[in-house]
Write an enzyme that holds these catalytic residues in place. Structure first.
Site, short mmCIF file in Angstrom:
data_model
loop_
_atom_site.label_atom_id
_atom_site.label_comp_id
_atom_site.label_asym_id
_atom_site.label_seq_id
_atom_site.Cartn_x
_atom_site.Cartn_y
_atom_site.Cartn_z
N GLU A 68 -14.32 126.65 -109.59
CA GLU A 68 -13.80 126.47 -110.94
C GLU A 68 -14.88 125.83 -111.79
O GLU A 68 -15.72 125.08 -111.30
CB GLU A 68 -12.55 125.59 -110.90
CG GLU A 68 -11.41 126.25 -110.14
CD GLU A 68 -10.12 125.45 -110.20
OE1 GLU A 68 -9.99 124.57 -111.06
OE2 GLU A 68 -9.25 125.73 -109.38
N HIS A 69 -14.87 126.13 -113.05
CA HIS A 69 -15.87 125.61 -113.98
C HIS A 69 -15.32 124.39 -114.71
O HIS A 69 -14.13 124.34 -115.04
CB HIS A 69 -16.27 126.69 -114.98
CG HIS A 69 -16.98 127.83 -114.34
ND1 HIS A 69 -18.35 127.99 -114.42
CD2 HIS A 69 -16.53 128.86 -113.58
CE1 HIS A 69 -18.69 129.08 -113.75
NE2 HIS A 69 -17.61 129.62 -113.23
N PRO A 70 -16.18 123.41 -114.99
CA PRO A 70 -15.73 122.21 -115.69
C PRO A 70 -15.41 122.51 -117.16
O PRO A 70 -16.16 123.20 -117.84
CB PRO A 70 -16.94 121.27 -115.57
CG PRO A 70 -18.11 122.19 -115.43
CD PRO A 70 -17.61 123.39 -114.69
N THR A 76 -19.89 124.83 -119.65
CA THR A 76 -19.06 125.23 -118.51
C THR A 76 -19.91 125.82 -117.40
O THR A 76 -19.39 126.17 -116.35
CB THR A 76 -18.01 126.28 -118.94
OG1 THR A 76 -18.68 127.42 -119.47
CG2 THR A 76 -17.03 125.69 -119.94
#
Length: 175
Positions: A68-70, A76
Site C-alpha cells: 500500500e502507498h502512504p 505517494t
C-alpha cells in the site's frame, strides 16, 4: 498427493511454505505465502505476505496482501520505504517529508482461515483476516475482516449474508 506448482514466479522475497497436497498454477509470490493442505490457487494469483488455511479454493486473478502507498507523505511514491525501493534518501526523512511506518503496517500479514472460497478477480487488503468457511464473491474488494461463514461481496465488500445460522456456526468453529 503432493505439490503442483506450475509456472509460479517467486519475486523479491517471494517464498512458499506449503503443506501437501497444494496446487498453485501461474501465480506470483511477492512475500511469504504459507498455504495449507488441499488448498489451490488459479492462474494469475498475486500473493504478498499471507497465510492460507486448508481446503481453500482461490479462483484465478486473485490479489492478496499487496503493498500500500502512504497517503500522508509528501509523495505517494515508495522511495521513502528504504534502500530497496529506489534508494532511500536520509535527508528527505530528516526533513520530515516521510513519516515512519510501523513495521506491523508495512509487513502486516493477511490471514485466511480454512475452507474459504475466494472468487475470481478479488482483491484482499493487507493485514485483514478472513474467517473459516467465508466466501468472497468474484470481483470483490475486501478492505476489512470477514467473519467466519460470512458471504461478502462488492467493492468495497460488505456482508451479504451468512452461510449458516449462528448456532451451527458456533458448532462448526468448535470442531
Amino acid at each position: 498427493l503432493g505439490f503442483r506448482f506450475e509456472n509460479i514466479s517467486l519475486i523479491g522475497a517471494g517464498r512458499v511454505v506449503a503443506e501437501s497436497p497444494v496446487s498453485l498454477l501461474g501465480c506470483y509470490i511477492l512475500g511469504e505465502l504459507k498455504i495449507g493442505a488441499f488448498s489451490y490457487a488459479g492462474i494469475g494469483g498475486i500473493f504478498g505476505g499471507c497465510t492460507i488455511g486448508r481446503y481453500c479454493s482461490i479462483a484465478p486473478s486473485v490479489r492478496i496482501s499487496l503493498g500500500e502507498h502512504p497517503t500522508d507523505w509528501l509523495t505517494t511514491h515508495p522511495l521513502g520505504f528504504g534502500e530497496a525501493h529506489f534508494g532511500y534518501v536520509e535527508e528527505y526523512a530528516a526533513a520530515q517529508l516521510f513519516k515512519p511506518r510501523p513495521v506491523e503496517m508495512i509487513r502486516a500479514e493477511t490471514i485466511i482461515g480454512n475452507d474459504v472460497w475466494i472468487g475470481a478477480n478479488s482483491t484482499l487488503r493487507r493485514g485483514i483476516t478472513i474467517g473459516h468457511g467465508a466466501i468472497i464473491g468474484a470481483h470483490s474488494l475486501v478492505l476489512d475482516d470477514a467473519p467466519p461463514y460470512a458471504i461478502v461481496t462488492g467493492a468495497p465488500a460488505k456482508i451479504h449474508r451468512y452461510r449458516f445460522d449462528p448456532d451451527l456456526i458456533q458448532e462448526l468453529l468448535a470442531l
